[in-house]
Design a protein around this motif. Structure first.
Motif, PDB file in Angstrom:
ATOM      1  N   PRO A 172       4.086  13.699  11.644  1.00 51.75           N
ATOM      2  CA  PRO A 172       5.034  14.574  12.334  1.00 51.75           C
ATOM      3  C   PRO A 172       6.028  15.168  11.333  1.00 51.75           C
ATOM      4  N   GLY A 173       6.371  16.426  11.534  1.00 49.99           N
ATOM      5  CA  GLY A 173       7.309  17.077  10.632  1.00 49.99           C
ATOM      6  C   GLY A 173       6.625  17.826   9.505  1.00 49.99           C
ATOM      7  N   GLY A 174       5.275  17.789   9.478  1.00 48.13           N
ATOM      8  CA  GLY A 174       4.553  18.559   8.482  1.00 48.13           C
ATOM      9  C   GLY A 174       4.247  17.827   7.192  1.00 48.13           C
ATOM     10  N   ARG A 175       4.676  16.561   7.064  1.00 53.62           N
ATOM     11  CA  ARG A 175       4.416  15.817   5.831  1.00 53.62           C
ATOM     12  C   ARG A 175       2.995  15.248   5.862  1.00 53.62           C
ATOM     13  N   ALA A 176       2.345  15.197   4.693  1.00 55.86           N
ATOM     14  CA  ALA A 176       1.022  14.614   4.573  1.00 55.86           C
ATOM     15  C   ALA A 176       1.083  13.445   3.601  1.00 55.86           C
ATOM     16  N   LEU A 177       0.364  12.378   3.929  1.00 53.83           N
ATOM     17  CA  LEU A 177       0.317  11.182   3.096  1.00 53.83           C
ATOM     18  C   LEU A 177      -1.138  10.896   2.766  1.00 53.83           C
ATOM     19  N   THR A 178      -1.446  10.785   1.483  1.00 57.89           N
ATOM     20  CA  THR A 178      -2.820  10.530   1.058  1.00 57.89           C
ATOM     21  C   THR A 178      -2.896   9.202   0.329  1.00 57.89           C
ATOM     22  N   GLY A 179      -3.942   8.443   0.614  1.00 60.77           N
ATOM     23  CA  GLY A 179      -4.115   7.161  -0.051  1.00 60.77           C
ATOM     24  C   GLY A 179      -5.248   6.377   0.573  1.00 60.77           C
ATOM     25  N   THR A 180      -5.261   5.076   0.302  1.00 58.34           N
ATOM     26  CA  THR A 180      -6.294   4.192   0.824  1.00 58.34           C
ATOM     27  C   THR A 180      -5.785   3.462   2.060  1.00 58.34           C
ATOM     28  N   ALA A 181      -6.538   3.530   3.156  1.00 58.15           N
ATOM     29  CA  ALA A 181      -6.170   2.795   4.365  1.00 58.15           C
ATOM     30  C   ALA A 181      -6.499   1.322   4.144  1.00 58.15           C
ATOM     31  N   GLU A 182      -5.462   0.483   4.092  1.00 57.17           N
ATOM     32  CA  GLU A 182      -5.663  -0.912   3.709  1.00 57.17           C
ATOM     33  C   GLU A 182      -5.645  -1.906   4.859  1.00 57.17           C
ATOM     34  N   ALA A 183      -4.855  -1.632   5.892  1.00 55.98           N
ATOM     35  CA  ALA A 183      -4.704  -2.636   6.950  1.00 55.98           C
ATOM     36  C   ALA A 183      -4.123  -1.997   8.195  1.00 55.98           C
ATOM     37  N   VAL A 184      -4.209  -2.743   9.290  1.00 55.79           N
ATOM     38  CA  VAL A 184      -3.479  -2.419  10.518  1.00 55.79           C
ATOM     39  C   VAL A 184      -2.472  -3.538  10.711  1.00 55.79           C
TER      40      VAL A 184
ATOM     41  N   ALA B  56      -1.439   6.543  -4.352  1.00 58.76           N
ATOM     42  CA  ALA B  56      -1.926   6.443  -5.727  1.00 58.76           C
ATOM     43  C   ALA B  56      -0.946   5.711  -6.639  1.00 58.76           C
ATOM     44  N   ASP B  57       0.353   5.769  -6.333  1.00 56.65           N
ATOM     45  CA  ASP B  57       1.347   5.087  -7.172  1.00 56.65           C
ATOM     46  C   ASP B  57       1.580   3.640  -6.747  1.00 56.65           C
ATOM     47  N   GLY B  58       0.757   3.147  -5.819  1.00 56.16           N
ATOM     48  CA  GLY B  58       0.841   1.752  -5.422  1.00 56.16           C
ATOM     49  C   GLY B  58       1.798   1.454  -4.281  1.00 56.16           C
ATOM     50  N   GLU B  59       2.498   2.467  -3.809  1.00 55.01           N
ATOM     51  CA  GLU B  59       3.418   2.270  -2.680  1.00 55.01           C
ATOM     52  C   GLU B  59       2.618   2.134  -1.386  1.00 55.01           C
ATOM     53  N   ARG B  60       3.112   1.283  -0.488  1.00 56.91           N
ATOM     54  CA  ARG B  60       2.473   1.108   0.816  1.00 56.91           C
ATOM     55  C   ARG B  60       3.377   1.655   1.910  1.00 56.91           C
ATOM     56  N   GLU B  61       2.793   2.429   2.805  1.00 57.20           N
ATOM     57  CA  GLU B  61       3.552   3.006   3.910  1.00 57.20           C
ATOM     58  C   GLU B  61       2.794   2.781   5.206  1.00 57.20           C
TER      59      GLU B  61
END
Length: 288
Positions: free
Chosen positions: A246-258, A269-274
């Motif tokens: 929401p808000g137009g932001r895009a996040l790219t990375g590896t889906a690791e968990a629920v 890519a920089d190792g941060e988890r969101e």
């Protein structure tokens, strides 16, 4: 007569298609609406705009466990207000009314979308012999010619004292009937059965079982086994993804968990988890 011929010839007799017979409402009621069971009523209507909209409008006057099924939806909705259309009697289009409180705290009601996905996948596996994977948070995928395709979706909407959960499944759609090329159906996935009556019974019985376990555990996704089951069946995990937020932001990375709140945890890519709780997730490629 092909399914598409039957659909276009509805004016000659709405229920004349042998390829796509109507649901047997009386038999479904006898099988599913039982003493002490979750399902308290089951209604099948020939057509409506949206079963979610109709059931939500009546939710305050209905007990938990009401089921509304439509042979055809003319204004079906998915997440992000996307439309959902299909020929009459070509799929399963239904909504259920659940009232988890006070046994389950409201902050855990968001798990109902994921619970419905787990239950639907399990029910289809039993009744149709087809593997159904889950795409976070609410899509149901089948494999057609080696490709993952969306064959169903789930939409949960809050009402005054509960949640209406809508489920839409493409059952007998042919290639030329698909709304978009990336869509699929149980027929195209070579399901062992496409008779909608046993499919609906299997999905609703699975939903009753999973909902009962989750509710008995106070909505705890760990204690009820829901979190583990969802992760096991989730095709998104391990994928390289893009989350359009929401808000137009895009996040790219590896889906690791629920996580315990049902959010998708993405490692960039920089190792941060969101943890992503809302948005549209696109599968980019598998991570090896």
């Amino acid at each position: 007569m092909t399914p598409s011929d039957a659909s276009s010839g509805a004016s000659a007799g709405r229920w004349s298609s042998l390829d796509r017979p109507p649901l047997n409402a009386a038999a479904l009621q006898r099988a599913l609406v039982t003493e002490g069971g979750l399902w308290t009523s089951l209604e099948v209507v020939p057509a409506t705009g949206s079963t979610n909209t109709d059931l939500a409008a009546r939710a305050a006057a209905l007990p938990e466990g009401a089921v509304l099924v439509a042979e055809e939806q003319t204004a079906g909705r998915g997440r992000l207000d996307r439309s959902w259309t299909a020929p009459a009697r070509s799929g399963l289009f239904f909504s259920v009314l659940l009232k988890p409180g006070p046994a389950v705290p409201e902050e855990r009601w968001g798990w109902l979308t994921l619970l419905a996905g787990v239950a639907t996948a399990a029910g289809l596996s039993r009744a149709a012999g087809v593997d159904t994977a889950l795409k976070w948070p609410n899509d149901l995928l089948v494999t057609v010619d080696g490709d993952e395709r969306k064959t169903g979706g789930i939409l949960a909407e809050r009402v005054a004292d509960g949640v209406v959960v809508g489920i839409g499944l493409n059952v007998t759609l042919t290639e030329d009937e698909l709304p978009v090329p990336a869509a699929g159906s149980l027929l195209l996935a070579k399901a062992s059965a496409t008779d909608r009556d046993p499919l609906l019974k299997s999905v609703l019985r699975s939903l009753e079982q999973w909902y009962g376990n989750w509710r008995e555990a106070g909505g705890d996704p760990g204690a009820s086994g829901l979190q583990e089951a969802y992760a096991a069946g989730c095709a998104t995990l391990g994928k390289h993804v893009r989350a359009d937020l929401p808000g137009g932001r895009a996040l790219t990375g590896t889906a690791e968990a629920v996580d315990a709140d049902g959010r998708l945890v993405i490692r960039t890519a920089d190792g941060e988890r969101e943890a992503v709780g809302a948005g549209d997730v696109v599968h980019l490629r598998s991570v090896h």
